[in-house]
Design a protein around this motif. Structure first.
Motif, short mmCIF file in Angstrom:
data_model
loop_
_atom_site.label_atom_id
_atom_site.label_comp_id
_atom_site.label_asym_id
_atom_site.label_seq_id
_atom_site.Cartn_x
_atom_site.Cartn_y
_atom_site.Cartn_z
N ALA A 112 -10.57 8.40 -36.28
CA ALA A 112 -11.87 8.50 -36.34
C ALA A 112 -12.48 7.73 -37.35
O ALA A 112 -12.95 8.13 -38.37
CB ALA A 112 -12.83 9.84 -36.45
N THR B 273 -17.35 6.88 -31.94
CA THR B 273 -16.31 7.04 -32.91
C THR B 273 -15.11 7.98 -32.49
O THR B 273 -13.95 7.69 -32.56
CB THR B 273 -16.72 7.31 -34.36
N THR B 274 -15.67 8.96 -31.98
CA THR B 274 -14.65 10.03 -31.57
C THR B 274 -14.55 10.41 -30.36
O THR B 274 -14.18 11.54 -29.74
CB THR B 274 -15.37 11.49 -32.09
N GLU C 108 -14.70 4.84 -39.65
CA GLU C 108 -16.10 4.55 -39.92
C GLU C 108 -16.18 3.17 -39.58
O GLU C 108 -17.35 2.52 -39.17
CB GLU C 108 -16.60 4.86 -41.31
N GLY C 109 -15.15 2.25 -39.72
CA GLY C 109 -15.38 0.73 -39.41
C GLY C 109 -16.24 -0.07 -40.24
O GLY C 109 -16.15 0.33 -41.68
N ARG D 73 -8.13 1.90 -35.11
CA ARG D 73 -7.39 3.25 -34.42
C ARG D 73 -6.07 2.82 -33.98
O ARG D 73 -4.96 3.61 -34.09
CB ARG D 73 -8.19 3.79 -33.32
N LYS E 188 -13.61 -0.48 -34.54
CA LYS E 188 -13.07 0.81 -34.70
C LYS E 188 -11.78 1.01 -33.95
O LYS E 188 -10.82 1.73 -34.44
CB LYS E 188 -13.98 2.08 -34.39
N GLY F 214 -22.16 5.11 -31.57
CA GLY F 214 -20.95 4.11 -31.81
C GLY F 214 -19.66 4.52 -31.03
O GLY F 214 -18.72 3.74 -31.19
N ARG G 85 -17.74 -0.67 -32.07
CA ARG G 85 -16.79 -0.15 -31.20
C ARG G 85 -15.30 -0.79 -31.33
O ARG G 85 -14.39 -0.32 -31.22
CB ARG G 85 -17.13 0.14 -29.80
N TYR H 199 -19.36 0.49 -41.04
CA TYR H 199 -20.63 1.15 -41.45
C TYR H 199 -20.24 1.99 -42.91
O TYR H 199 -21.21 2.36 -43.43
CB TYR H 199 -20.97 2.35 -40.47
#
Length: 354
Positions: free
Chosen positions: A349, A94-95, A351-352, A171, A167, A92, A164, A354
């Protein structure tokens, strides 16, 4: 269709013998994987001398940064006929930029057969109608449409989700836009559920929670729900099970590298346990300050994943998740994990959904 006893064959494997088989395949001088053969000279030991699963800690934690830039096919043994054909799957992101891995057909069958095992264990019936409301595109969870339709003889509707993008919105602090995107997904889910005959919903815990809160009558009308993700707590599970009124509420935990099947909720201990897709996938719960030390049963720590596929070897992947070490007793030949949740939740970071 793959033979239904494959899972019995896998569960009967001795993990030390399996480890020797996989490590020697990837480090075979003629047929090994290009990446691991190149690494062999840098290691302070001969990998072909490894005889036990516990000795895999001799490898360092696997550098996930490598999977962001390297050609994923270099991790596949030369024993797999070239040229390779098939899909590259991505995390995904994330980081950072996504990690990428190549899945051979055998790896996809392994994942699909374990998923079918979960459907049977959880009480989902074959030849029903599903709505798959989850990421597709480069994300391995999107292969669930094939697993449901081909391995479980079902019809599948789809709603795409871009993890993505949401997220990225979080962010950037664009929470209103993130909410609008969630509304967009819910509208599509609602459209299918109100205009088509759907028995089961496959989605993420966070997205199902939105449906439960905003359209509880649609959630309650489902014959079952299957959820994949890290953000589900025992309290959320009880809420979902309550609105489903005894219909199956199945769970799985994992990512692009490896998965674990949900085991029955344990109300006496308030545990949501999972067992990895053994022996190709194993999980340990380790000390957050010393990833080589496994914590005691019932204790919490960071999840350490090891991938032992014939065609993919990833030792000691340190996940962004924490869990409780779970003893599955005679039900499983390896440790399980329970009450999985993100190791750290931060705006940088998220999780959105999920």
């Amino acid at each position: 269709m793959p033979h239904p006893t494959l899972t019995d064959d896998w569960l009967a494997q001795d993990i030390d013998a399996w480890t020797r088989r996989v490590v020697r395949r990837h480090f075979d001088p003629e047929d090994g994987s290009p990446y691991w053969l190149a690494r062999a000279g840098e290691l302070p030991f001969d990998p072909r001398d490894i005889t036990r699963y516990d000795e895999l800690v001799e490898f360092d934690a696997f550098p996930l940064e490598l999977l962001r830039t390297a050609d994923p096919t270099t991790l596949v043994p030369q024993a797999v006929p070239r040229p390779l054909t098939g899909r590259i799957w991505e995390s995904g992101g994330t980081t950072g930029t996504p990690c990428r891995v190549y899945y051979t057909e055998d790896m996809l069958v392994h994942r699909g057969v374990w998923r079918r095992w979960s459907f049977l264990a959880e009480g989902f019936e074959p030849r029903r109608r599903w709505l798959h409301a989850a990421p597709t595109g480069p994300h391995l969870i999107g292969n669930g449409c094939w697993e449901i339709s081909e391995l479980y003889a079902s019809v599948v509707y789809g709603v795409d989700m871009d993890p993505r993008w949401i997220k990225r919105l979080i962010r950037a602090g664009r929470l209103a836009d993130a909410g609008a995107y969630t509304d967009h997904l819910l509208e599509q889910i609602t459209d299918v559920l109100t205009t088509q005959r759907v028995d089961y919903l496959n989605t993420t815990p966070a997205l199902f929670q939105v449906l439960v809160r905003r359209r509880p009558e649609l959630a309650a009308a489902l014959a079952g729900v299957r959820l994949s993700g890290t953000q589900i707590s025992p309290a959320m599970y009880r809420e979902f099970a309550g609105i489903l009124g005894g219909a199956p509420c199945g769970l799985s935990y994992g990512n692009t590298f490896g998965n674990a099947a949900g085991l029955p909720y344990e109300p006496d201990h308030d545990l949501l346990p999972y067992a990895p897709n053994y022996p190709q996938v194993t999980m340990a719960v380790v000390d957050k300050t010393d990833w080589r030390r496994t914590v005691g049963y019932g204790e919490g720590g960071q999840v350490r994943l090891t991938v032992l596929h014939d065609d993919l070897f990833l030792p000691n992947v340190l996940e962004r998740d924490q869990a409780v070490r779970y003893d599955a007793g005679d039900r499983w030949p390896s440790d399980g994990v329970a009450n999985v949740r993100p190791l750290q939740i931060a705006q940088s970071a998220p999780e959105g959904l999920y």
